[in-house]
Design a protein around this motif. Structure first.
Motif, PDB file in Angstrom:
ATOM      1  N   ASN B 157       0.744  -1.233  -0.035  1.00 26.90           N
ATOM      2  CA  ASN B 157       0.048   0.155  -0.023  1.00 26.90           C
ATOM      3  C   ASN B 157       0.885   1.374   0.033  1.00 26.90           C
ATOM      4  O   ASN B 157       0.330   2.301   0.160  1.00 26.90           O
ATOM      5  N   THR B 158       2.269   1.051  -0.255  1.00 25.47           N
ATOM      6  CA  THR B 158       2.955   2.231  -0.031  1.00 25.47           C
ATOM      7  C   THR B 158       3.353   2.478  -1.353  1.00 25.47           C
ATOM      8  O   THR B 158       3.463   1.548  -2.423  1.00 25.47           O
ATOM      9  N   ARG B 159       3.667   3.765  -1.757  1.00 20.77           N
ATOM     10  CA  ARG B 159       4.217   4.292  -3.108  1.00 20.77           C
ATOM     11  C   ARG B 159       5.493   3.620  -3.622  1.00 20.77           C
ATOM     12  O   ARG B 159       5.686   3.210  -4.693  1.00 20.77           O
ATOM     13  N   SER B 160       6.580   3.521  -2.625  1.00 20.69           N
ATOM     14  CA  SER B 160       7.858   2.995  -2.792  1.00 20.69           C
ATOM     15  C   SER B 160       8.064   1.566  -2.358  1.00 20.69           C
ATOM     16  O   SER B 160       8.923   1.190  -1.571  1.00 20.69           O
ATOM     17  N   ARG B 161       6.719   0.774  -2.590  1.00 21.57           N
ATOM     18  CA  ARG B 161       6.835  -0.770  -2.299  1.00 21.57           C
ATOM     19  C   ARG B 161       7.939  -1.577  -2.429  1.00 21.57           C
ATOM     20  O   ARG B 161       8.467  -2.463  -1.658  1.00 21.57           O
ATOM     21  N   ASP B 162       8.789  -1.198  -3.676  1.00 20.05           N
ATOM     22  CA  ASP B 162       9.780  -2.267  -4.217  1.00 20.05           C
ATOM     23  C   ASP B 162      10.948  -1.822  -3.260  1.00 20.05           C
ATOM     24  O   ASP B 162      11.799  -2.922  -2.749  1.00 20.05           O
ATOM     25  N   ILE B 163      11.107  -0.649  -2.967  1.00 23.22           N
ATOM     26  CA  ILE B 163      12.245  -0.327  -1.581  1.00 23.22           C
ATOM     27  C   ILE B 163      11.841  -0.584  -0.319  1.00 23.22           C
ATOM     28  O   ILE B 163      12.685  -1.078   0.516  1.00 23.22           O
ATOM     29  N   MET B 164      10.567  -0.494  -0.035  1.00 23.88           N
ATOM     30  CA  MET B 164      10.238  -0.697   1.338  1.00 23.88           C
ATOM     31  C   MET B 164      10.371  -2.006   1.792  1.00 23.88           C
ATOM     32  O   MET B 164      10.821  -2.170   2.870  1.00 23.88           O
ATOM     33  N   LEU B 165       9.811  -2.896   0.998  1.00 22.42           N
ATOM     34  CA  LEU B 165       9.942  -4.425   1.649  1.00 22.42           C
ATOM     35  C   LEU B 165      11.332  -4.756   1.942  1.00 22.42           C
ATOM     36  O   LEU B 165      11.448  -5.171   3.068  1.00 22.42           O
ATOM     37  N   PRO B 166      12.653  -4.541   1.137  1.00 25.51           N
ATOM     38  CA  PRO B 166      13.818  -4.929   1.698  1.00 25.51           C
ATOM     39  C   PRO B 166      14.317  -4.174   3.074  1.00 25.51           C
ATOM     40  O   PRO B 166      14.718  -4.841   3.819  1.00 25.51           O
ATOM     41  N   LEU B 167      13.705  -2.791   2.919  1.00 26.14           N
ATOM     42  CA  LEU B 167      14.231  -2.076   4.101  1.00 26.14           C
ATOM     43  C   LEU B 167      13.507  -2.450   5.499  1.00 26.14           C
ATOM     44  O   LEU B 167      14.004  -2.630   6.508  1.00 26.14           O
ATOM     45  N   LEU B 168      12.062  -3.052   5.274  1.00 27.39           N
ATOM     46  CA  LEU B 168      11.632  -3.595   6.525  1.00 27.39           C
ATOM     47  C   LEU B 168      11.939  -4.999   6.767  1.00 27.39           C
ATOM     48  O   LEU B 168      12.347  -5.263   8.152  1.00 27.39           O
ATOM     49  N   LEU B 169      12.292  -5.808   5.733  1.00 28.10           N
ATOM     50  CA  LEU B 169      12.603  -7.233   5.927  1.00 28.10           C
ATOM     51  C   LEU B 169      13.820  -7.607   6.230  1.00 28.10           C
ATOM     52  O   LEU B 169      14.135  -8.495   7.193  1.00 28.10           O
ATOM     53  N   MET B 170      15.033  -7.158   5.631  1.00 27.70           N
ATOM     54  CA  MET B 170      16.113  -7.392   5.911  1.00 27.70           C
ATOM     55  C   MET B 170      16.614  -7.275   7.582  1.00 27.70           C
ATOM     56  O   MET B 170      17.308  -8.316   8.052  1.00 27.70           O
ATOM     57  N   PRO B 171      16.499  -6.246   8.222  1.00 25.43           N
ATOM     58  CA  PRO B 171      16.942  -6.179   9.449  1.00 25.43           C
ATOM     59  C   PRO B 171      16.300  -7.173  10.357  1.00 25.43           C
ATOM     60  O   PRO B 171      16.748  -7.702  11.264  1.00 25.43           O
ATOM     61  N   VAL B 172      15.132  -7.446  10.032  1.00 23.77           N
ATOM     62  CA  VAL B 172      14.242  -8.398  11.048  1.00 23.77           C
ATOM     63  C   VAL B 172      14.922  -9.765  10.766  1.00 23.77           C
ATOM     64  O   VAL B 172      14.919 -10.761  11.793  1.00 23.77           O
ATOM     65  N   THR B 173      15.240 -10.072   9.582  1.00 24.58           N
ATOM     66  CA  THR B 173      15.423 -11.660   9.440  1.00 24.58           C
ATOM     67  C   THR B 173      17.060 -11.752   9.376  1.00 24.58           C
ATOM     68  O   THR B 173      17.628 -12.830   8.966  1.00 24.58           O
ATOM     69  N   VAL B 174      17.839 -10.832   9.958  1.00 24.21           N
ATOM     70  CA  VAL B 174      19.299 -11.024  10.047  1.00 24.21           C
ATOM     71  C   VAL B 174      19.745 -12.564  10.831  1.00 24.21           C
ATOM     72  O   VAL B 174      20.297 -13.249  10.553  1.00 24.21           O
ATOM     73  N   PRO B 175      18.634 -13.004  12.007  1.00 21.16           N
ATOM     74  CA  PRO B 175      18.956 -14.130  12.762  1.00 21.16           C
ATOM     75  C   PRO B 175      18.827 -15.235  11.630  1.00 21.16           C
ATOM     76  O   PRO B 175      19.710 -16.200  11.669  1.00 21.16           O
ATOM     77  N   VAL B 176      17.831 -15.115  10.805  1.00 15.56           N
ATOM     78  CA  VAL B 176      17.660 -16.441   9.730  1.00 15.56           C
ATOM     79  C   VAL B 176      18.861 -16.552   9.004  1.00 15.56           C
ATOM     80  O   VAL B 176      19.335 -17.573   8.892  1.00 15.56           O
ATOM     81  N   PHE B 177      19.277 -15.549   8.642  1.00 12.28           N
ATOM     82  CA  PHE B 177      20.330 -15.639   7.295  1.00 12.28           C
ATOM     83  C   PHE B 177      21.694 -15.936   8.185  1.00 12.28           C
ATOM     84  O   PHE B 177      22.521 -16.569   7.512  1.00 12.28           O
ATOM     85  N   LEU B 178      21.920 -15.532   9.613  1.00  8.35           N
ATOM     86  CA  LEU B 178      23.070 -15.920   9.971  1.00  8.35           C
ATOM     87  C   LEU B 178      22.918 -17.319  10.383  1.00  8.35           C
ATOM     88  O   LEU B 178      24.297 -17.902   9.978  1.00  8.35           O
ATOM     89  N   GLY B 179      22.037 -17.799  10.764  1.00  9.42           N
ATOM     90  CA  GLY B 179      21.738 -19.029  11.249  1.00  9.42           C
ATOM     91  C   GLY B 179      21.932 -20.106   9.659  1.00  9.42           C
ATOM     92  O   GLY B 179      22.667 -21.027   9.754  1.00  9.42           O
TER      93      GLY B 179
END
Lengths: 252, 224
Positions: B157-179
């Motif tokens: 629902n945001t105008r910059s959705r293509d940029i927004m998703l990585p910005l939101l997702l990457m910091p939260v999923t750090v533990p997953v990718f670390l593991g």
């Protein structure tokens, strides 16, 4: 032409109103779309809502359909508060929006089968056949939705809205894009005397003649308020047209 | 429970059928991941000692960024076709919509991983079958999709959705990718399951926690 049979639910209380809105307001930032809507639609009534573009018709229907929350005010759909129990409201309403809500790469049958599953319907194929037949689309079952004309997509969209036998229909300019034959089918379907159900319809339209012909009540929405509400039987097209002009400053 | 399973299965069936017809998502994911793997293969010295250090990172960069494309498509497609209201109008619980969308994204990503890993293994001269890598891939992809599905619904629902998703997702999923990177490194080094146990636990806890939290949050995300 097959008629769509609406079942009368146990919960339908004739004493209640089908739709009730009290001082419903909706703002988008600083822009007020609805400025205090008061509306009562008794069971079985057909309410036609007229209004210029931007008058708040779609916003009102979206609020009644649980797709938007009002900024303030009270709403009851079949006696249920949609803000507290939206799933119960969704189960008993059928909604036709400007968008057909169809997946272009699925066939008409697949689209309707998908929605039948979303509503957890029993005997979905029977319901799909009935609804498509009611709108003259029974031979398009295997056709991909994106290959249909706008009018045909609209017919399928109406079939989708009728699929789960809703007791309340909310329709946002359903006749737009439909040819006269399809409009007649739609009216027949909406007014089908096939059951003793108290089917309630709230329909927005820009077609005054049609709106008065099918409606029990007619309302004019102007500046975010219900500015006029009358029984259709007691008014003429000319009267409503002149009132509309006076209230909205535009013509129908 | 049919009020949950039927709509959930309906969404999954619909997304799989649409993908079968259009092949939009899996083809895009595969080509993107392939590009990443091939570029790294050209850029890096194929010496075994360097590959052992860099390969886990490379494969997860390919999986993560390509997976992001798939997560974005899930709700963008609904938005573009104007079918989002159709989902929202149904009486199905929002958790059923969430799980249906999550499973579709998960399957698309797993399919991409199944197609890309043999190419990666061939290019970097690595073993083709590593059970612990398969296990961590499934677990990490599930966690990534669990969070990504919620953020994708938010970002759409945001105008910059293509940029927004990585910005939101990457910091939260750090533990997953670390593991994921650590377990992959251990697997490529020929270490046993025991060496990766704590990383598996980390990813498993993340999966459970975020599946529950995301399913709960999804209703609020979908509200106007």
């Amino acid at each position: 032409m097959a008629a769509v049979t609406l079942l009368k639910p146990e919960t339908q209380d004739k004493g209640q109103l089908a739709v009730l809105a009290r001082d419903v307001r909706k703002s988008f930032g600083r822009v007020a779309a609805l400025r205090g809507i008061d509306l009562e639609v008794p069971w079985g009534q057909f309410l036609t809502i007229l209004g210029a573009n931007g008058s708040g018709k779609t916003t009102l229907l979206r609020i009644l359909a649980t797709l938007a929350r009002p900024t303030s005010g009270e709403i009851r759909v079949a006696g249920i508060d949609p803000l507290r129990n939206a799933p119960a409201v969704r189960r008993i309403i059928g909604v036709v929006t400007h968008q057909p809500l169809l997946y272009g790469d699925l066939t008409v049958g697949e689209n309707l089968a998908f929605y039948a599953r979303m509503y957890d319907l029993k005997r979905p194929h029977e319901k799909i056949a009935q609804c498509l037949a009611a709108l003259g689309m029974e031979r398009r079952l295997e056709v991909k939705a994106r290959t249909l004309s706008h009018g045909m997509q609209k017919r399928v969209s109406i079939a989708r809205a009728l699929l789960h036998d809703p007791i309340i229909l909310l329709m946002d300019e359903p006749e737009s894009g439909l040819d006269s034959e399809a409009v007649e089918m739609l009216e027949h379907t909406l007014r089908s005397p096939s059951s003793d159900s108290l089917r309630t319809v709230v329909m927005t339209t820009h077609n005054l003649e049609r709106g008065l012909a099918v409606g029990d009540q007619v309302a004019i929405l102007a500046d975010g308020r219900i500015a006029y509400l009358e029984q259709c039987a007691g008014v003429t097209v000319a009267e409503v047209r002149s009132t509309y002009m006076a209230l909205t400053g535009s013509t129908l | 429970m049919s009020g949950f399973f039927r709509p959930m299965a309906a969404i999954l069936w619909k997304d799989l059928l649409l993908e079968l017809r259009t092949r939009d998502v899996v083809a895009s994911l595969f080509i993107f991941a392939l590009l990443v793997v091939v570029i790294f293969n050209f850029a890096l010295d194929p010496a075994p000692e360097l590959v052992a250090v860099t390969a886990p990172g490379i494969v997860w960069v390919a999986f993560a960024f390509s997976g992001m494309l798939g997560l974005n498509r899930g709700f963008v497609m609904e938005k573009e076709q104007g079918t989002m209201d159709g989902l929202l109008l149904s009486p199905a619980g929002r958790e059923a919509i969430y799980v249906g969308k999550l499973l579709a994204s998960f399957l698309f990503m797993v399919l991409m991983e199944i197609m890309i890993y043999p190419v990666f293994a061939a290019l970097f001269n690595l073993p083709f079958f590593l059970p612990s890598f398969i296990a961590i891939s499934l677990a990490s992809t599930l966690g990534f999709a669990a969070v990504g599905t919620v953020f994708s619904a938010t970002a759409v629902n945001t105008r910059s959705r293509d940029i927004m998703l990585p910005l939101l997702l990457m910091p939260v999923t750090v533990p997953v990718f670390l593991g994921a990177v650590k377990v992959t490194g251990n697997a490529l080094a020929g270490e046993g399951w025991a060496a990766s146990a704590s990383w598996f636990q980390l990813v498993a806890i993340f999966d459970i926690l975020f599946l529950v939290v995301a399913a709960f949050l999804f209703e609020y995300v979908l509200e106007e």
